[in-house]
Design a protein around this motif. Structure first.
Motif, PDB file in Angstrom:
ATOM      1  N   PHE A   1       0.845  -1.188   0.000  1.00  0.00           N
ATOM      2  CA  PHE A   1       0.000   0.000   0.000  1.00  0.00           C
ATOM      3  C   PHE A   1       0.887   1.247   0.000  1.00  0.00           C
ATOM      4  O   PHE A   1       1.866   1.321   0.737  1.00  0.00           O
ATOM      5  CB  PHE A   1      -0.901   0.009   1.232  1.00  0.00           C
ATOM      6  CG  PHE A   1      -1.978   1.048   1.188  1.00  0.00           C
ATOM      7  CD1 PHE A   1      -3.184   0.791   0.540  1.00  0.00           C
ATOM      8  CD2 PHE A   1      -1.801   2.292   1.757  1.00  0.00           C
ATOM      9  CE1 PHE A   1      -4.180   1.752   0.483  1.00  0.00           C
ATOM     10  CE2 PHE A   1      -2.781   3.262   1.711  1.00  0.00           C
ATOM     11  CZ  PHE A   1      -3.983   2.988   1.068  1.00  0.00           C
ATOM     12  N   PRO A   2       0.566   2.241  -0.844  1.00  0.00           N
ATOM     13  CA  PRO A   2       1.430   3.427  -0.956  1.00  0.00           C
ATOM     14  C   PRO A   2       1.617   4.136   0.384  1.00  0.00           C
ATOM     15  O   PRO A   2       0.678   4.251   1.183  1.00  0.00           O
ATOM     16  CB  PRO A   2       0.667   4.312  -1.948  1.00  0.00           C
ATOM     17  CG  PRO A   2      -0.187   3.371  -2.725  1.00  0.00           C
ATOM     18  CD  PRO A   2      -0.567   2.278  -1.773  1.00  0.00           C
ATOM     19  N   LYS A   3       2.829   4.603   0.614  1.00  0.00           N
ATOM     20  CA  LYS A   3       3.163   5.289   1.864  1.00  0.00           C
ATOM     21  C   LYS A   3       3.576   6.733   1.577  1.00  0.00           C
ATOM     22  O   LYS A   3       4.054   7.054   0.502  1.00  0.00           O
ATOM     23  CB  LYS A   3       4.302   4.565   2.577  1.00  0.00           C
ATOM     24  CG  LYS A   3       3.959   3.150   3.019  1.00  0.00           C
ATOM     25  CD  LYS A   3       5.142   2.494   3.725  1.00  0.00           C
ATOM     26  CE  LYS A   3       4.815   1.078   4.162  1.00  0.00           C
ATOM     27  NZ  LYS A   3       5.968   0.434   4.841  1.00  0.00           N
ATOM     28  N   PHE A   4       3.392   7.563   2.583  1.00  0.00           N
ATOM     29  CA  PHE A   4       3.818   8.951   2.472  1.00  0.00           C
ATOM     30  C   PHE A   4       5.343   9.018   2.565  1.00  0.00           C
ATOM     31  O   PHE A   4       5.966   8.316   3.363  1.00  0.00           O
ATOM     32  CB  PHE A   4       3.188   9.809   3.570  1.00  0.00           C
ATOM     33  CG  PHE A   4       1.699   9.931   3.465  1.00  0.00           C
ATOM     34  CD1 PHE A   4       1.128  10.735   2.496  1.00  0.00           C
ATOM     35  CD2 PHE A   4       0.867   9.237   4.325  1.00  0.00           C
ATOM     36  CE1 PHE A   4      -0.248  10.844   2.387  1.00  0.00           C
ATOM     37  CE2 PHE A   4      -0.505   9.338   4.221  1.00  0.00           C
ATOM     38  CZ  PHE A   4      -1.072  10.148   3.243  1.00  0.00           C
ATOM     39  N   LYS A   5       5.931   9.882   1.760  1.00  0.00           N
ATOM     40  CA  LYS A   5       7.375  10.029   1.714  1.00  0.00           C
ATOM     41  C   LYS A   5       7.843  10.992   2.809  1.00  0.00           C
ATOM     42  O   LYS A   5       7.238  12.030   3.042  1.00  0.00           O
ATOM     43  CB  LYS A   5       7.815  10.560   0.352  1.00  0.00           C
ATOM     44  CG  LYS A   5       7.488   9.624  -0.803  1.00  0.00           C
ATOM     45  CD  LYS A   5       8.218   8.304  -0.666  1.00  0.00           C
ATOM     46  CE  LYS A   5       7.908   7.380  -1.821  1.00  0.00           C
ATOM     47  NZ  LYS A   5       8.604   6.082  -1.687  1.00  0.00           N
ATOM     48  N   LYS A   6       8.949  10.616   3.454  1.00  0.00           N
ATOM     49  CA  LYS A   6       9.508  11.440   4.523  1.00  0.00           C
ATOM     50  C   LYS A   6      10.826  12.100   4.123  1.00  0.00           C
ATOM     51  O   LYS A   6      11.115  13.213   4.561  1.00  0.00           O
ATOM     52  CB  LYS A   6       9.718  10.592   5.781  1.00  0.00           C
ATOM     53  CG  LYS A   6       8.442  10.066   6.404  1.00  0.00           C
ATOM     54  CD  LYS A   6       8.746   9.274   7.668  1.00  0.00           C
ATOM     55  CE  LYS A   6       7.463   8.742   8.303  1.00  0.00           C
ATOM     56  NZ  LYS A   6       7.758   7.949   9.530  1.00  0.00           N
TER      57      LYS A   6
END
Length: 407
Positions: free
Chosen positions: A97-102
């Motif tokens: 599942f796509p994750k937010f980039k940090k």
């Protein structure tokens, strides 16, 4: 499609502008992902249209070039489409599942927002971020190609500076004379590769050799870290960031050593053979073994496979990925299964009295399976796209399997 990489030289204010552009690209990428999560039936073009909404709402987003904003949206859609594909494949593993980039490290421009100088030794970015003109340091010559052939330009931040990558639309295939040789390759930890001809290549173990210096640099970095500042959300000291950069540079050096070694070895194998059969290893699953995870990661098997498939495509050689099941257990002489533990390094068959090194025996089995596969399926043994095809588009971390160094 080939990728040319140059180191860029500029002033400190220009480097700060590049960092701001990278943060803006990360912001748009995360906003597009949130927009997809909050709304139904959102497609690729919907995310591109949403970039204009973000530019009107946030002034700092409007400062970034419009096509750079679309490129950030395409990164989000790439993660979303991979998630959809994994769901359709009905794979029992994680769907991704796509994750937010940090911590993004790059910003990508398409056909606008940049301009090369007449000598093509400098590049100027014309958006409102204020990057300006950057000098290009490298041995490649972009004068061989038309400007229209450059499809993407990416600015990448690494521990030792900033780099510019140019994606050039050109056919990379080269005609090569047939060698009338075939080979099977077994990947291992004692020997990096062992082939069916009896040749072995010892594992270089770049990380193991540098581990003492890496641990020392990590300790120095930890001593300068303040937990109280982190709790209070205050920026760490300059000495801490300097120590962190020294530590990152050492890791970057090890990574480059491993990549260059895998590239040269893969090039040598492809130039010497017309068909190369190798193991289709699940490296992601193998590193879950806590006893061998460090050694497997240090080996760089997947990097070697990427370069092997890329050079095979470039020079018109056949590369076949073979399932590794029982390749080490079966006897290459009579075909009987001879069970042996991982510590047993010599294959001794009680049925036909055949004796050989464990890895050499496995490489012969791999070659046999590779030859039986070629001519029947007409595709890669894994059924997936080869690594060179996936690597045609620049990966999100600024790396690409198509980058060839002049050395």
């Amino acid at each position: 499609m080939i990728i040319y990489e140059f180191k860029v030289k500029g002033k400190d204010r220009q480097y700060c502008a590049i960092d701001e552009a990278i943060r803006t690209s990360q912001f748009i990428q995360n906003k597009c992902l949130r927009y997809w999560m909050d709304n139904k039936n959102v497609g690729r073009y919907d995310l591109n249209k949403y970039c204009a909404v973000l530019a009107a709402e946030f002034p700092f987003a409007n400062e970034l070039n419009s096509m750079a904003r679309q490129s950030a949206a395409e990164r989000s859609w790439g993660a979303i489409s991979r998630f959809y594909d994994n769901c359709k494949n009905k794979d029992l593993s994680k769907k991704g599942f796509p994750k937010f980039k940090k911590n993004c490290r790059s910003v990508e421009y398409k056909s606008t927002g940049w301009k090369l100088s007449v000598t093509r030794k400098a590049i100027t970015f014309s958006d409102k971020k204020g990057i300006g003109t950057l000098k290009l340091k490298g041995t490649y010559d972009l004068n061989y190609y038309n400007i229209k052939q450059i499809k993407r330009v990416r600015l990448v931040r690494r521990a030792d500076g900033y780099y510019a990558q140019f994606a050039v639309d050109v056919d990379a295939k080269v005609e090569a004379q047939p060698t009338q040789q075939v080979v099977g390759i077994d990947l291992g930890l004692k020997y990096f590769i062992a082939d069916s001809k009896g040749n072995v290549e010892p594992a270089p173990k770049f990380y193991r050799k540098s581990e003492k210096a890496l641990n020392r640099a990590n300790r120095k970095k930890s001593k300068k870290f303040s937990a109280a500042k982190k709790k209070a959300k205050i920026r760490q000291s300059n000495n801490y960031h300097k120590a962190r950069n020294r530590y990152a540079r050492k890791h970057l050096k090890v990574s480059r050593q491993r990549k260059e070694y895998c590239k040269r070895l893969a090039y040598s194998v492809i130039q010497s053979n017309d068909l190369v059969a190798y193991e289709d290893l699940n490296v992601k699953g193998l590193v879950k073994n806590r006893h061998l995870a460090k050694s497997i990661s240090d080996a760089g098997w997947y990097t070697f496979r990427q370069w092997l498939e890329y050079f095979g495509h470039k020079y018109g050689k056949v590369t076949v990925a073979i399932p590794p099941h029982n390749t080490s257990q079966n006897c290459s002489n009579c075909g009987e299964k001879v069970k042996k533990s991982l510590s047993t390094r010599t294959h001794v068959c009680p049925h036909c009295n055949y004796v050989a090194d464990r890895d050499i025996n496995a490489s012969i089995n791999i070659l046999k399976l590779g030859l039986s596969t070629v001519g029947h399926t007409g595709i890669y043994a894994t059924g997936d796209l080869p690594s060179w095809a996936v690597g045609k588009s620049l990966s999100s971390n600024g790396e690409s399997v198509n980058v060839e160094s002049p050395n």
